[in-house]
Design a protein around this motif. Sequence first.
Motif, PDB file in Angstrom:
ATOM      1  N   ARG A  40       0.924  -1.089  -0.030  1.00  0.00           N
ATOM      2  CA  ARG A  40      -0.146   0.108   0.144  1.00  0.00           C
ATOM      3  C   ARG A  40       0.799   1.225  -0.104  1.00  0.00           C
ATOM      4  NH1 ARG A  40      -4.342   0.634   4.337  1.00  0.00           N
ATOM      5  NH2 ARG A  40      -4.671   2.208   2.697  1.00  0.00           N
ATOM      6  N   LEU A  41       1.962   0.961   0.543  1.00  0.00           N
ATOM      7  CA  LEU A  41       3.051   2.365   0.290  1.00  0.00           C
ATOM      8  C   LEU A  41       3.460   2.255  -0.993  1.00  0.00           C
ATOM      9  CD1 LEU A  41       4.309   4.639   2.069  1.00  0.00           C
ATOM     10  CD2 LEU A  41       6.075   3.129   2.694  1.00  0.00           C
ATOM     11  N   VAL A  42       2.972   3.378  -1.853  1.00  0.00           N
ATOM     12  CA  VAL A  42       3.495   3.312  -3.305  1.00  0.00           C
ATOM     13  C   VAL A  42       4.641   4.096  -3.561  1.00  0.00           C
ATOM     14  CG1 VAL A  42       2.403   3.755  -5.599  1.00  0.00           C
ATOM     15  CG2 VAL A  42       0.976   2.808  -3.795  1.00  0.00           C
ATOM     16  N   GLN A  43       4.777   5.420  -3.011  1.00  0.00           N
ATOM     17  CA  GLN A  43       5.729   6.196  -3.263  1.00  0.00           C
ATOM     18  C   GLN A  43       6.073   6.977  -2.068  1.00  0.00           C
ATOM     19  OE1 GLN A  43       5.286   8.114  -7.097  1.00  0.00           O
ATOM     20  NE2 GLN A  43       7.335   8.751  -7.203  1.00  0.00           N
ATOM     21  N   VAL A  44       7.301   7.223  -1.858  1.00  0.00           N
ATOM     22  CA  VAL A  44       7.745   8.111  -0.646  1.00  0.00           C
ATOM     23  C   VAL A  44       8.659   9.407  -1.560  1.00  0.00           C
ATOM     24  CG1 VAL A  44       9.084   8.370   1.468  1.00  0.00           C
ATOM     25  CG2 VAL A  44       7.650   6.290   0.814  1.00  0.00           C
ATOM     26  N   PHE A  45       7.985  10.526  -0.897  1.00  0.00           N
ATOM     27  CA  PHE A  45       8.749  11.780  -1.097  1.00  0.00           C
ATOM     28  C   PHE A  45       9.331  12.362   0.213  1.00  0.00           C
ATOM     29  CE2 PHE A  45       5.695  11.080  -4.588  1.00  0.00           C
ATOM     30  CZ  PHE A  45       6.365  11.326  -5.445  1.00  0.00           C
ATOM     31  N   GLY A  46      10.769  12.019   0.540  1.00  0.00           N
ATOM     32  CA  GLY A  46      11.204  12.239   1.778  1.00  0.00           C
ATOM     33  C   GLY A  46      11.176  13.943   1.968  1.00  0.00           C
ATOM     34  N   PHE A  47      11.352  14.433   3.082  1.00  0.00           N
ATOM     35  CA  PHE A  47      11.564  15.763   3.770  1.00  0.00           C
ATOM     36  C   PHE A  47      12.910  16.416   2.615  1.00  0.00           C
ATOM     37  CE2 PHE A  47      13.415  19.502   5.832  1.00  0.00           C
ATOM     38  CZ  PHE A  47      12.193  20.246   6.090  1.00  0.00           C
ATOM     39  N   THR A  48      12.773  17.632   2.076  1.00  0.00           N
ATOM     40  CA  THR A  48      13.858  18.323   1.891  1.00  0.00           C
ATOM     41  C   THR A  48      13.681  19.826   2.316  1.00  0.00           C
ATOM     42  OG1 THR A  48      13.152  19.213  -0.337  1.00  0.00           O
ATOM     43  CG2 THR A  48      13.942  16.856  -0.167  1.00  0.00           C
ATOM     44  N   SER A  49      14.883  20.459   2.459  1.00  0.00           N
ATOM     45  CA  SER A  49      14.975  21.648   3.018  1.00  0.00           C
ATOM     46  C   SER A  49      14.507  22.677   1.763  1.00  0.00           C
ATOM     47  CB  SER A  49      16.251  22.155   3.448  1.00  0.00           C
ATOM     48  OG  SER A  49      17.264  21.914   2.275  1.00  0.00           O
ATOM     49  N   LEU A  82      -1.198  19.295   8.092  1.00  0.00           N
ATOM     50  CA  LEU A  82      -1.317  18.038   7.516  1.00  0.00           C
ATOM     51  C   LEU A  82      -2.293  18.102   6.589  1.00  0.00           C
ATOM     52  CD1 LEU A  82      -1.490  16.249  10.981  1.00  0.00           C
ATOM     53  CD2 LEU A  82       0.518  16.551   9.755  1.00  0.00           C
ATOM     54  N   THR A  83      -1.947  17.307   5.111  1.00  0.00           N
ATOM     55  CA  THR A  83      -3.059  17.547   4.211  1.00  0.00           C
ATOM     56  C   THR A  83      -3.041  16.126   3.605  1.00  0.00           C
ATOM     57  OG1 THR A  83      -1.196  18.000   2.681  1.00  0.00           O
ATOM     58  CG2 THR A  83      -2.268  19.980   3.874  1.00  0.00           C
ATOM     59  N   GLN A  84      -3.915  15.985   2.769  1.00  0.00           N
ATOM     60  CA  GLN A  84      -4.098  14.998   1.764  1.00  0.00           C
ATOM     61  C   GLN A  84      -4.866  15.363   0.383  1.00  0.00           C
ATOM     62  OE1 GLN A  84      -7.091  12.787   4.109  1.00  0.00           O
ATOM     63  NE2 GLN A  84      -8.622  13.174   2.675  1.00  0.00           N
ATOM     64  N   LYS A  85      -4.730  14.489  -0.571  1.00  0.00           N
ATOM     65  CA  LYS A  85      -5.037  14.912  -1.993  1.00  0.00           C
ATOM     66  C   LYS A  85      -5.072  13.373  -2.750  1.00  0.00           C
ATOM     67  CE  LYS A  85      -3.087  16.576  -6.357  1.00  0.00           C
ATOM     68  NZ  LYS A  85      -1.886  17.447  -7.001  1.00  0.00           N
ATOM     69  N   GLU A  86      -6.298  13.155  -3.297  1.00  0.00           N
ATOM     70  CA  GLU A  86      -6.370  12.015  -4.264  1.00  0.00           C
ATOM     71  C   GLU A  86      -5.311  12.222  -5.574  1.00  0.00           C
ATOM     72  OE1 GLU A  86     -10.218  10.884  -5.609  1.00  0.00           O
ATOM     73  OE2 GLU A  86     -10.759  10.210  -3.698  1.00  0.00           O
ATOM     74  N   VAL A  87      -4.880  11.002  -6.008  1.00  0.00           N
ATOM     75  CA  VAL A  87      -4.170  11.276  -7.208  1.00  0.00           C
ATOM     76  C   VAL A  87      -4.241   9.766  -8.121  1.00  0.00           C
ATOM     77  CG1 VAL A  87      -1.995  12.290  -5.970  1.00  0.00           C
ATOM     78  CG2 VAL A  87      -2.069   9.951  -6.180  1.00  0.00           C
ATOM     79  N   ASP A  88      -4.510  10.203  -9.226  1.00  0.00           N
ATOM     80  CA  ASP A  88      -4.514   9.090 -10.196  1.00  0.00           C
ATOM     81  C   ASP A  88      -3.370   8.071 -10.250  1.00  0.00           C
ATOM     82  OD1 ASP A  88      -5.432   7.405 -12.560  1.00  0.00           O
ATOM     83  OD2 ASP A  88      -5.870   9.168 -13.527  1.00  0.00           O
ATOM     84  N   ALA A  89      -4.033   6.877  -9.922  1.00  0.00           N
ATOM     85  CA  ALA A  89      -2.883   5.786 -10.100  1.00  0.00           C
ATOM     86  C   ALA A  89      -1.957   5.558 -11.550  1.00  0.00           C
ATOM     87  CB  ALA A  89      -3.546   4.501  -9.627  1.00  0.00           C
ATOM     88  N   SER A  90      -2.844   6.062 -12.727  1.00  0.00           N
ATOM     89  CA  SER A  90      -2.177   5.671 -13.751  1.00  0.00           C
ATOM     90  C   SER A  90      -1.282   6.704 -14.252  1.00  0.00           C
ATOM     91  CB  SER A  90      -3.340   5.930 -14.954  1.00  0.00           C
ATOM     92  OG  SER A  90      -3.845   7.557 -15.006  1.00  0.00           O
ATOM     93  N   GLU A  91      -0.985   7.733 -13.512  1.00  0.00           N
ATOM     94  CA  GLU A  91       0.179   8.713 -13.360  1.00  0.00           C
ATOM     95  C   GLU A  91       1.519   8.343 -12.677  1.00  0.00           C
ATOM     96  OE1 GLU A  91      -1.246  12.679 -12.563  1.00  0.00           O
ATOM     97  OE2 GLU A  91      -3.195  12.298 -13.643  1.00  0.00           O
ATOM     98  N   LEU A  92       1.283   7.272 -12.142  1.00  0.00           N
ATOM     99  CA  LEU A  92       2.373   6.728 -11.031  1.00  0.00           C
ATOM    100  C   LEU A  92       3.556   6.131 -12.010  1.00  0.00           C
ATOM    101  CD1 LEU A  92       0.419   5.323  -8.232  1.00  0.00           C
ATOM    102  CD2 LEU A  92       2.169   7.037  -7.921  1.00  0.00           C
TER     103      LEU A  92
END
Length: 191
Positions: free
Chosen positions: A21-30, A105-115
């Motif tokens: 279920r954890l598909v992609q991670v974008f770690g913190f950057t400064s 803290l936020t959320q957003k739906e994304v289209d899986a076909s764009e992954l």
Amino acid sequence: MLKAWDVDYAVLREEYQQTGRLVQVFGFTSDRKMASVIVAPESGGTGGKQRHMLYNKGAADWVLARCTSFFDESGVLVPLRDPERQSFERMINEMASQGLRTLCLTQKEVDASELPFKEAPEFGLSLVAIVGIKDPVRPEVPEAVRYVLVVGVLVVVVVVVVVLVGSSFFVSFLATVSPAGNPPPPPPPPP
């Protein structure tokens, strides 16, 4: 917060990784001052395009600027208009004036076909919460500071003061230097 809810973060993350279920991670950057993850739904899509959720957290002012909607007190998603944005900015400034680090803290739906995404799609976010946290001094810091002072290390303390006046930020710097061989007295022990 997870500790207060008796939730083990490591176990939760491992569960999401093992189930895929954890598909992609974008770690913190400064540069971005935020971090995001994309999570797949528990069960497949509901027909049509499969939707995944992007969950985001980061510096409140940076993240709020990327929000276009928020969840109201009833849990309904509504557009984020100027009066609400200004109200949230006042909340953030109030918490910051109390010495708290503020996060959105936020959320957003994304289209899986764009992954997979080359860059995190951190725009058009929906605000879920604003939190203020107190960063405690790590236990080893006071002793480390005392040590460097005793051995005569040149200590430079830079304090950055950010003052909000109207809609402008003013930044001032104060530098304190202690000459090597003549260190200032050690700081008092933490309360």
